[in-house]
Design a protein around this motif. Structure first.
Motif, PDB file in Angstrom:
ATOM      1  N   SER A  33      11.890  23.807   7.216  1.00  5.74           N
ATOM      2  CA  SER A  33      12.962  22.882   8.038  1.00  5.74           C
ATOM      3  C   SER A  33      14.118  23.826   8.419  1.00  5.74           C
ATOM      4  CB  SER A  33      13.376  21.864   7.059  1.00  5.74           C
ATOM      5  OG  SER A  33      13.947  22.335   5.868  1.00  5.74           O
ATOM      6  N   ALA A  34      14.602  24.758   7.528  1.00  6.02           N
ATOM      7  CA  ALA A  34      15.644  25.491   7.956  1.00  6.02           C
ATOM      8  C   ALA A  34      15.110  26.856   8.485  1.00  6.02           C
ATOM      9  CB  ALA A  34      16.490  25.808   6.672  1.00  6.02           C
ATOM     10  N   ALA A  35      15.623  26.891   9.731  1.00  2.00           N
ATOM     11  CA  ALA A  35      15.159  28.287  10.581  1.00  2.00           C
ATOM     12  C   ALA A  35      15.962  29.522  10.210  1.00  2.00           C
ATOM     13  CB  ALA A  35      15.259  27.927  11.944  1.00  2.00           C
ATOM     14  N   ALA A  36      15.648  30.677  10.232  1.00  6.07           N
ATOM     15  CA  ALA A  36      16.698  31.499   9.971  1.00  6.07           C
ATOM     16  C   ALA A  36      17.441  31.922  10.926  1.00  6.07           C
ATOM     17  CB  ALA A  36      15.708  32.746   9.373  1.00  6.07           C
ATOM     18  N   THR A  37      18.638  31.023  10.799  1.00  7.73           N
ATOM     19  CA  THR A  37      19.529  31.318  11.931  1.00  7.73           C
ATOM     20  C   THR A  37      20.351  32.470  11.517  1.00  7.73           C
ATOM     21  OG1 THR A  37      21.006  29.894  10.935  1.00  7.73           O
ATOM     22  CG2 THR A  37      19.655  28.923  12.574  1.00  7.73           C
ATOM     23  N   ASP A  95      27.998  40.230  11.719  1.00  7.17           N
ATOM     24  CA  ASP A  95      27.583  39.163  12.608  1.00  7.17           C
ATOM     25  C   ASP A  95      26.378  39.523  13.457  1.00  7.17           C
ATOM     26  OD1 ASP A  95      30.746  37.420  13.144  1.00  7.17           O
ATOM     27  OD2 ASP A  95      28.958  36.887  11.793  1.00  7.17           O
ATOM     28  N   ASP A  96      26.647  40.811  14.132  1.00  6.19           N
ATOM     29  CA  ASP A  96      25.751  41.341  15.190  1.00  6.19           C
ATOM     30  C   ASP A  96      24.140  41.658  14.279  1.00  6.19           C
ATOM     31  OD1 ASP A  96      27.680  43.272  17.063  1.00  6.19           O
ATOM     32  OD2 ASP A  96      27.407  40.970  17.372  1.00  6.19           O
ATOM     33  N   LEU A  97      24.539  42.170  13.093  1.00  7.07           N
ATOM     34  CA  LEU A  97      23.324  42.430  12.160  1.00  7.07           C
ATOM     35  C   LEU A  97      22.438  41.395  11.978  1.00  7.07           C
ATOM     36  CD1 LEU A  97      24.766  45.319  10.288  1.00  7.07           C
ATOM     37  CD2 LEU A  97      22.879  45.645  11.672  1.00  7.07           C
ATOM     38  N   SER A  98      23.535  40.298  11.526  1.00  7.67           N
ATOM     39  CA  SER A  98      22.680  39.056  10.931  1.00  7.67           C
ATOM     40  C   SER A  98      21.942  38.344  12.046  1.00  7.67           C
ATOM     41  CB  SER A  98      23.709  38.077  10.370  1.00  7.67           C
ATOM     42  OG  SER A  98      24.711  37.683  11.387  1.00  7.67           O
ATOM     43  N   ASP A  99      22.434  38.540  13.527  1.00  6.39           N
ATOM     44  CA  ASP A  99      21.628  37.983  14.659  1.00  6.39           C
ATOM     45  C   ASP A  99      20.224  38.822  14.774  1.00  6.39           C
ATOM     46  OD1 ASP A  99      24.491  37.410  16.865  1.00  6.39           O
ATOM     47  OD2 ASP A  99      23.278  36.035  15.655  1.00  6.39           O
ATOM     48  N   ARG A 100      20.651  40.131  14.760  1.00  9.36           N
ATOM     49  CA  ARG A 100      19.271  40.782  14.887  1.00  9.36           C
ATOM     50  C   ARG A 100      18.156  40.608  13.746  1.00  9.36           C
ATOM     51  NH1 ARG A 100      19.737  47.075  15.861  1.00  9.36           N
ATOM     52  NH2 ARG A 100      21.921  46.917  15.584  1.00  9.36           N
ATOM     53  N   LEU A 138      13.182  38.483  11.466  1.00 12.07           N
ATOM     54  CA  LEU A 138      12.648  37.522  10.299  1.00 12.07           C
ATOM     55  C   LEU A 138      11.782  36.607  11.197  1.00 12.07           C
ATOM     56  CD1 LEU A 138      15.505  37.101   7.771  1.00 12.07           C
ATOM     57  CD2 LEU A 138      13.065  38.262   7.314  1.00 12.07           C
ATOM     58  N   GLU A 139      12.143  36.170  12.176  1.00 16.33           N
ATOM     59  CA  GLU A 139      11.261  35.013  12.952  1.00 16.33           C
ATOM     60  C   GLU A 139       9.844  35.536  13.413  1.00 16.33           C
ATOM     61  OE1 GLU A 139      13.159  32.530  15.779  1.00 16.33           O
ATOM     62  OE2 GLU A 139      14.890  32.207  14.385  1.00 16.33           O
ATOM     63  N   SER A 140      10.018  36.977  13.725  1.00 15.67           N
ATOM     64  CA  SER A 140       8.826  37.618  14.395  1.00 15.67           C
ATOM     65  C   SER A 140       8.014  38.024  13.615  1.00 15.67           C
ATOM     66  CB  SER A 140       9.213  38.456  15.492  1.00 15.67           C
ATOM     67  OG  SER A 140      10.103  39.531  14.901  1.00 15.67           O
ATOM     68  N   THR A 141       8.429  38.415  12.161  1.00 16.05           N
ATOM     69  CA  THR A 141       7.575  39.010  11.350  1.00 16.05           C
ATOM     70  C   THR A 141       7.202  38.137  10.361  1.00 16.05           C
ATOM     71  OG1 THR A 141       9.177  39.824   9.941  1.00 16.05           O
ATOM     72  CG2 THR A 141       8.519  41.360  11.549  1.00 16.05           C
ATOM     73  N   ASP A 142       6.151  38.249   9.509  1.00  8.09           N
ATOM     74  CA  ASP A 142       5.686  37.314   8.298  1.00  8.09           C
ATOM     75  C   ASP A 142       6.423  37.886   7.008  1.00  8.09           C
ATOM     76  OD1 ASP A 142       2.457  38.552   7.480  1.00  8.09           O
ATOM     77  OD2 ASP A 142       3.894  39.224   8.745  1.00  8.09           O
ATOM     78  N   SER A 143       6.929  37.223   6.132  1.00  8.91           N
ATOM     79  CA  SER A 143       7.539  37.652   5.060  1.00  8.91           C
ATOM     80  C   SER A 143       7.040  38.868   4.360  1.00  8.91           C
ATOM     81  CB  SER A 143       8.421  36.599   4.193  1.00  8.91           C
ATOM     82  OG  SER A 143       7.315  35.623   4.079  1.00  8.91           O
TER      83      SER A 143
END
Lengths: 204, 93
Positions: free
Chosen positions: A65-69, B65-70, B75-80
């Protein structure tokens, strides 16, 4: 001091308080805490932080549910950083307790803003100058106290000590996150290359 | 408990003690901030040090903040699993 920290965080600090009771007779009574660069510039410290951060981030991704924002990543990074401080500094304790009392803090802020608007500027000009400091210096001290978490009502020497530790910790955080970003970049590109190779192999 | 001790120090008319303490801590802060360290001028005023400190902390926040954006994008594009494996591998080596 051990008692107060154990009250604020009974689960996390119960083990720590036990360790402190053993260590306390060794260290002198008036010794200040080990703040400053040697603590945070340790490579080992940075690696431990990276590992903990990765673990926290993977926990983030499991609940779908929580995306990695980016906000969630930033909060996780701050939490892990605060935990690494082991409760010795005020800013770390503020970060850890901040999450729990987030809504309370919002409510308190609203009440304070309403009270300030009612009082207008009269109370501010009539504040007694207990400490003879120049106003511009005082303003900068206030700005600084707002930047360092949990240090708004802290005396100036404590604030400066907290600041030195906080800056060193932030630098370590930046280094560790840069390192992680580089690694993940490499992982993404290598996995993309691997998937590209496998697709080529399938075709060929 | 420590706050009580500091309050008693201040109330006992100890502006002398706090000035010395403050000068010492300001000089310590000075060492930390790269801007002031690189300029190598010993006579930096306290207000300058405070200003630079605030700017430095803000820039560090921005970097985080910039680093956490990246990181969130990556993280969304790779599998954990593969990401975690890669990180642990590199940290152990």
């Amino acid at each position: 001091m051990a008692e107060s920290s154990s009250i604020s965080n009974p689960d996390a600090n119960s083990n720590l308080s036990r360790k402190r009771r053993k260590i306390e007779p060794k260290t002198p009574a008036g010794a200040p805490t080990e703040t400053g660069r040697p603590r945070w510039q340790n490579d080992v410290e940075q690696q431990i932080y990276s590992l903990k951060l990765v673990d926290a981030l993977c926990h983030l991704r499991r609940p779908d549910s929580a995306a990695a924002t980016s906000r969630a990543v930033r909060d996780a990074a701050d939490q892990v950083l605060a935990v690494s401080a082991r409760g010795k500094t005020r800013w770390s304790r503020a970060i850890l307790t901040g999450r729990l009392s987030l809504r309370l803090a919002h409510i308190n802020k609203k009440h304070k803003k309403a009270a300030k608007r009612a009082a207008v500027g009269e109370s501010r000009t009539k504040k007694p100058a207990v400490q003879k400091k120049l106003p511009p210096l005082e303003k900068k001290v206030k700005v600084l106290s707002r930047l360092v978490p949990g240090c708004r009502k802290v005396s100036l020497p404590n604030l400066l000590e907290e600041t030195t530790d906080y800056i060193a910790a932030l630098e370590m955080q930046v280094k560790a996150m840069t390192f992680l970003t580089g690694l993940l970049n490499g992982a993404v590109s290598s996995s993309a290359a691997a998937s590209g190779d496998s697709s080529l192999a399938d075709r060929g | 408990m420590s706050s009580r001790r500091s309050r008693s120090r201040q109330s006992s008319g100890a502006s002398r003690i706090s000035d010395d303490q403050i000068a010492d801590l300001v000089s310590r802060l000075q060492q930390l901030i790269p801007e002031i360290r690189n300029r190598r001028s010993d006579k930096v005023s306290a207000s300058k040090v405070l200003q630079e400190t605030c700017n430095y902390i803000r820039s560090l926040h921005r970097e985080v903040d910039d680093l956490s954006d990246r990181l969130s994008e990556l993280l969304e594009s790779t599998d954990s699993d593969s990401a975690q494996a890669a990180i642990i591998r590199s940290l152990l080596m």
